[in-house]
Every structure is written in structure tokens, then in C-alpha cells.
Motif scaffolding. Structure first.
Motif, PDB file in Angstrom:
ATOM      1  N   ALA A  13       0.821  -1.209   0.000  1.00 43.47           N
ATOM      2  CA  ALA A  13       0.000   0.000   0.000  1.00 43.47           C
ATOM      3  C   ALA A  13       0.860   1.265   0.000  1.00 43.47           C
ATOM      4  O   ALA A  13       0.669   2.164  -0.824  1.00 43.47           O
ATOM      5  N   ALA A  14       1.823   1.345   0.913  1.00 49.84           N
ATOM      6  CA  ALA A  14       2.660   2.544   1.024  1.00 49.84           C
ATOM      7  C   ALA A  14       3.533   2.732  -0.209  1.00 49.84           C
ATOM      8  O   ALA A  14       3.707   3.857  -0.695  1.00 49.84           O
ATOM      9  N   GLY A  15       4.092   1.642  -0.722  1.00 45.30           N
ATOM     10  CA  GLY A  15       4.953   1.723  -1.896  1.00 45.30           C
ATOM     11  C   GLY A  15       4.207   2.209  -3.124  1.00 45.30           C
ATOM     12  O   GLY A  15       4.676   3.091  -3.853  1.00 45.30           O
ATOM     13  N   PHE A  16       3.030   1.643  -3.372  1.00 48.99           N
ATOM     14  CA  PHE A  16       2.229   2.070  -4.514  1.00 48.99           C
ATOM     15  C   PHE A  16       1.804   3.529  -4.383  1.00 48.99           C
ATOM     16  O   PHE A  16       1.888   4.301  -5.341  1.00 48.99           O
ATOM     17  N   PHE A  17       1.349   3.891  -3.185  1.00 49.72           N
ATOM     18  CA  PHE A  17       0.872   5.264  -2.990  1.00 49.72           C
ATOM     19  C   PHE A  17       2.015   6.259  -3.161  1.00 49.72           C
ATOM     20  O   PHE A  17       1.845   7.332  -3.727  1.00 49.72           O
ATOM     21  N   GLY A  18       3.202   5.892  -2.649  1.00 50.80           N
ATOM     22  CA  GLY A  18       4.371   6.751  -2.802  1.00 50.80           C
ATOM     23  C   GLY A  18       4.805   6.881  -4.246  1.00 50.80           C
ATOM     24  O   GLY A  18       5.111   7.984  -4.725  1.00 50.80           O
ATOM     25  N   ARG A  81      -1.627  17.149   6.864  1.00 55.10           N
ATOM     26  CA  ARG A  81      -1.339  17.306   5.429  1.00 55.10           C
ATOM     27  C   ARG A  81      -2.030  16.248   4.560  1.00 55.10           C
ATOM     28  O   ARG A  81      -2.342  16.492   3.409  1.00 55.10           O
ATOM     29  N   PHE A  82      -2.253  15.079   5.128  1.00 53.36           N
ATOM     30  CA  PHE A  82      -2.986  14.032   4.399  1.00 53.36           C
ATOM     31  C   PHE A  82      -3.568  13.074   5.423  1.00 53.36           C
ATOM     32  O   PHE A  82      -2.840  12.342   6.084  1.00 53.36           O
ATOM     33  N   ALA A 395      -0.117   4.170   6.131  1.00 57.47           N
ATOM     34  CA  ALA A 395       0.581   3.823   4.878  1.00 57.47           C
ATOM     35  C   ALA A 395       0.246   4.838   3.787  1.00 57.47           C
ATOM     36  O   ALA A 395       1.140   5.325   3.078  1.00 57.47           O
ATOM     37  N   TRP A 396      -1.043   5.180   3.636  1.00 53.78           N
ATOM     38  CA  TRP A 396      -1.437   6.175   2.617  1.00 53.78           C
ATOM     39  C   TRP A 396      -0.775   7.517   2.900  1.00 53.78           C
ATOM     40  O   TRP A 396      -0.242   8.170   1.992  1.00 53.78           O
ATOM     41  N   THR A 397      -0.826   7.928   4.164  1.00 51.86           N
ATOM     42  CA  THR A 397      -0.306   9.250   4.532  1.00 51.86           C
ATOM     43  C   THR A 397       1.200   9.345   4.307  1.00 51.86           C
ATOM     44  O   THR A 397       1.681  10.260   3.637  1.00 51.86           O
ATOM     45  N   THR A 398       1.947   8.403   4.861  1.00 52.96           N
ATOM     46  CA  THR A 398       3.412   8.474   4.734  1.00 52.96           C
ATOM     47  C   THR A 398       3.852   8.257   3.292  1.00 52.96           C
ATOM     48  O   THR A 398       4.806   8.887   2.829  1.00 52.96           O
ATOM     49  N   GLY A 399       3.139   7.382   2.563  1.00 55.93           N
ATOM     50  CA  GLY A 399       3.457   7.172   1.157  1.00 55.93           C
ATOM     51  C   GLY A 399       3.220   8.427   0.329  1.00 55.93           C
ATOM     52  O   GLY A 399       4.055   8.816  -0.496  1.00 55.93           O
ATOM     53  N   TYR A 400       2.093   9.066   0.564  1.00 57.72           N
ATOM     54  CA  TYR A 400       1.751  10.284  -0.182  1.00 57.72           C
ATOM     55  C   TYR A 400       2.755  11.402   0.090  1.00 57.72           C
ATOM     56  O   TYR A 400       3.260  12.041  -0.836  1.00 57.72           O
ATOM     57  N   GLY A 403       6.125  10.597  -1.527  1.00 52.65           N
ATOM     58  CA  GLY A 403       6.071  10.751  -2.986  1.00 52.65           C
ATOM     59  C   GLY A 403       6.082  12.198  -3.417  1.00 52.65           C
ATOM     60  O   GLY A 403       6.785  12.579  -4.364  1.00 52.65           O
ATOM     61  N   GLN A 404       5.290  13.024  -2.718  1.00 52.26           N
ATOM     62  CA  GLN A 404       5.243  14.442  -3.036  1.00 52.26           C
ATOM     63  C   GLN A 404       6.618  15.097  -2.837  1.00 52.26           C
ATOM     64  O   GLN A 404       7.078  15.864  -3.679  1.00 52.26           O
ATOM     65  N   ALA A 405       7.231  14.760  -1.723  1.00 53.16           N
ATOM     66  CA  ALA A 405       8.535  15.384  -1.394  1.00 53.16           C
ATOM     67  C   ALA A 405       9.643  14.913  -2.339  1.00 53.16           C
ATOM     68  O   ALA A 405      10.492  15.688  -2.750  1.00 53.16           O
ATOM     69  N   ILE A 406       9.606  13.634  -2.682  1.00 49.35           N
ATOM     70  CA  ILE A 406      10.620  13.079  -3.584  1.00 49.35           C
ATOM     71  C   ILE A 406      10.676  13.859  -4.892  1.00 49.35           C
ATOM     72  O   ILE A 406      11.743  14.205  -5.399  1.00 49.35           O
ATOM     73  N   SER A 407       9.532  14.140  -5.462  1.00 52.09           N
ATOM     74  CA  SER A 407       9.483  14.795  -6.769  1.00 52.09           C
ATOM     75  C   SER A 407       9.744  16.294  -6.707  1.00 52.09           C
ATOM     76  O   SER A 407      10.119  16.889  -7.704  1.00 52.09           O
TER      77      SER A 407
END
Length: 410
Positions: A13-18, A81-82, A395-400, A403-407
Motif C-alpha cells: 500500500a505505502a509503496g504504490f501510494f508513494g 497534510r494528508f 501507509a497512505w499518509t506516509t506514502g503520499y 512521494g510528493q517530497a521526492i518529486s
């Protein structure tokens, strides 16, 4: 300028969302998602009895964090934030509306976990994420501001940003340690209790809607929870037990899962009110056998067990109940004592507490404070929630956020 190269390790879940968040935030980025097994999102598919408990209808961050025995404090800012409301909106935007059940748990209206898995797969593909299954990571090295990822196949991948979302996999913990992080030892959370009393276990299948449980390990202060309970062939299960196991996870592990459990079968009444209720029954139904005419609102099989536990014969009539035995009955109903002697597994939904030390993570971005460009999301972190959709929400929150920060980091 070369496009940003991102690798996400862990197809849960976290990996996909991220991965989705990273790809959507920066369409020019090259995002690769590595999953060691042949089938990604396995935990999503089996969760909630195959229905997938996506999140919980708790839309205030301050209330939401109360459901995390470990990680709640760190998640407070992240949830601003999410949070669960954002999760609901996100899936709705993908054409997957969620519904709320009476206890607050939220599921897809299809009642099928495949709906959630298919949504994540489809959205990842549409965002340009390259999914590679059966790709086990052997090692990761951070050199010169980039990461070199060695795969079991012998292939070496290089990337600018790395997200570890490997759940409770020992490999993920090892990778985190190799990169300099501290890992809190993982121990089970969300489990059932084994009870020694064979007569009690013969009540398997009996449930009570609301009880109050108090768990004591050695001479330490008790841990308490209230809610439904289910008696099983090995002891006790149900939401109240699972919550108690989460809050007492480390304590129980350190004591080899041996503890004392007190059960208040009538938590809506004070002990004196229970006494008065029993006295009223004694006075009104004195000629009735105690085993056949219950004094309180509990399942009949449970009532017969309780009175036999304190030595009341099945044929004893209410009028014959001595004051001393009445006192024992009140105590048994409001503070029955049971010995826990081991734990069981809650279905297939194995959850652990433990993982990467939260002090080493920036929870605004989920980036490592030790290794620039390294991010974490999901259960690899020392975060765990009680049952009810809370583990997926973290998982959704930390993944999101990852992902946002990475990009956004160039």
C-alpha cells in the motif's frame, strides 16, 4: 537536464501510494517500483476478510492519532497534510467510492479488496510508474548523492531518490540498518490471547457486545480497553482484545505473553448496581434455579460458566444464595480473573510494532535525517495502529507525503 530517477522498494500500500504520488507530482520523473514477490499488494487483497478496510471515518488529526500505540505523536503533523478525509477523496477521484460501517471502518462499496488493488495498479500505470515484480533487492549503497541498488538477478540500478516501503520485511530493516538507521526490534501486534481455563474455552463462539478489559503484567500499571469480545477455542478475541494486544505489544513480548486479564462483563454498571440487581432477582425469583434464570443480561452459556466458576451448583435456587457467594458473584461479573498463557494470530493480518526509529525521519517529507534522498513510508517505520483501517491510513499518509517530497526535491 536529466529526468529525476526514483526507485521505490516494496509493492504494498505505502509503496504504490508513494510511487503514484511521485509520478503524478513530477510527470518527467522516471519512477520504478520494485516488488520482491510475483504478486504485489498481497496484504491489501487479504485485508478485512477480502474486503479491504481502507481507512477509518475519523477526520480530525487529533482524534486519529489516538489510535496508534506507537507513532501517534509523529503522525499528528503528517495527518494535517494528508488524513482519512483525503484518502476518501483520493479514491473517489479514481472512481472508487468508499462506504462507512457502523463502527467507523471504511470499505469500497464493492466490498472487494480487488477494487482497491486494481485501482492502485491502474493509477500507477497511468502515471507512468514502471512496476517490476519478482525483483528482490539484495543491497543498497549511497554514494555521491545517488543510490546503487543491487538486485538478486545481479542487475544494478541507480537512482537519485530512494523510497523504502518494505513493510515488516526483515530485508527492509536490514537495508535501513545498512544505510545507517536504527531499527526498533519488531514484535507482534494485533493478536488474540490464549487462556488456560479449559472450561472457558468450551464457550467458543459466545460473544459479548461490550466488556471492559484490564491487562496486568507483573506489578506494572494495568492497560485497559473496552469493546466487543469473542470467546474462542483457544481463549479470547474480538476488537477489545486486539486493541489491548496493540497497546501491550512490547510489554507482553518482554514477559513471554504471560499476564493476568480481568474482565468486567457489565461495564455499564457499577459493582454496587450489579449487587442490587442480583439481590432483586434473588428476592423475586427465589424458587428458580440459578443456572436456568439469569441474574444479569449475559449469554446463557456464559452465565452458567460464571456461576459454576465460583462453586454454585446448577440446581441451587436463588433463595439459597449466601451473602458470601453473592459477593463472589459480583466480583466475578465485574472483575473476573483469567491467566493469559500465550498468543494467537489474528487471521492473516499480521501486524508488527517496531521498525525504523521515528526520530531519524523528517515527518514533513518522510526523508531520512541521516541520508539525503532516502525516504521511508508504511510499516517499515516504528508505527502501528489498532485494528479498524488505521494501519492502512498511516501507509497512505506516509506514502503520499514521501512521494510528493521526492518529486519536489531537485
Amino acid at each position: 537536464m536529466k529526468p529525476l530517477v526514483v526507485v521505490v522498494v516494496g509493492g504494498g500500500a505505502a509503496g504504490f501510494f508513494g510511487a503514484i504520488a511521485a509520478a503524478q507530482a513530477n510527470p518527467k520523473a522516471q519512477v520504478t517500483l520494485l516488488e520482491a514477490s510475483r504478486h504485489p499488494l498481497n496484504k491489501v487483497l487479504i485485508s478485512g476478510g477480502g474486503r479491504c478496510n481502507v481507512t477509518h471515518a475519523c477526520f480530525e488529526p487529533s482524534g486519529l492519532v489516538q489510535n496508534y500505540p506507537r507513532g501517534g505523536k509523529a503522525l499528528l503533523g503528517a495527518f494535517t497534510r494528508f488524513q482519512a478525509q483525503d484518502t476518501v477523496a483520493w479514491f473517489a477521484n479514481q472512481g472508487v467510492p468508499l462506504k462507512t460501517e457502523a463502527d467507523g471502518r471504511m470499505f469500497p462499496i464493492t466490498d472487494s479488496s480487488e477494487t482497491i488493488a486494481n485501482c492502485l495498479m491502474k493509477t500507477a500505470k497511468a502515471a507512468g510508474v514502471e512496476l517490476r515484480t519478482s525483483e528482490a533487492v539484495v543491497s543498497v549503497n549511497a554514494t555521491g548523492g545517488r543510490f546503487k541498488i543491487a538486485l538478486k538477478s545481479g542487475e544494478i540500478l541507480e537512482c537519485d531518490r530512494l523510497l523504502l516501503a518494505t513493510g515488516s520485511s526483515p530485508i527492509g530493516y536490514r537495508l535501513a540498518k545498512d544505510l545507517g538507521h536504527t531499527v526498533e526490534p519488531p514484535v507482534p501486534s494485533l493478536f488474540t490471547f490464549n487462556i488456560r481455563d479449559e472450561n472457558f474455552r468450551e464457550l467458543a463462539g459466545v460473544s459479548v457486545e461490550t466488556v471492559r478489559l484490564s491487562l496486568t503484567v507483573q506489578d506494572l500499571p494495568p492497560i485497559e480497553q473496552q469493546g466487543p469480545i469473542l470467546i474462542t477455542h483457544w481463549g479470547v478475541s474480538g476488537p477489545a482484545v486486539l486493541k489491548l494486544s496493540a497497546w501491550g505489544a512490547r510489554l507482553l513480548h518482554s514477559n513471554n505473553y504471560k499476564a493476568t486479564l480481568h474482565i468486567n462483563w457489565l461495564p455499564h454498571l457499577k459493582a454496587e448496581e450489579v449487587r442490587q440487581q442480583i439481590l432483586a432477582v434473588k428476592n423475586e425469583w427465589g424458587k428458580r434455579a440459578m443456572s436456568l434464570h439469569r441474574g444479569v443480561d449475559l449469554p446463557h452459556r456464559l452465565w452458567r460458566y460464571i456461576i459454576s466458576r465460583i462453586g454454585i451448583a446448577p440446581e441451587m435456587r436463588w433463595a439459597e444464595l449466601p451473602t458470601k457467594t453473592l459477593n463472589l458473584l459480583v466480583q466475578e461479573l465485574t472483575k473476573g480473573q483469567f491467566l493469559i498463557d500465550g498468543k494467537g494470530v489474528f487471521k492473516e493480518e499480521f501486524v508488527t510494532c517496531g521498525g525504523v526509529n521515528l526520530k531519524e525521519i523528517n515527518f514533513k517529507t518522510m526523508e531520512s535525517k541521516l541520508v539525503p534522498g532516502l525516504y521511508f513510508a508504511g510499516e517499515i517505520l516504528d508505527i502501528d495502529g489498532i485494528t479498524g483501517g488505521f494501519n492502512f491510513q498511516s501507509a497512505w499518509t506516509t506514502g503520499y507525503l514521501a512521494g510528493q517530497a521526492i518529486s519536489s526535491v531537485m
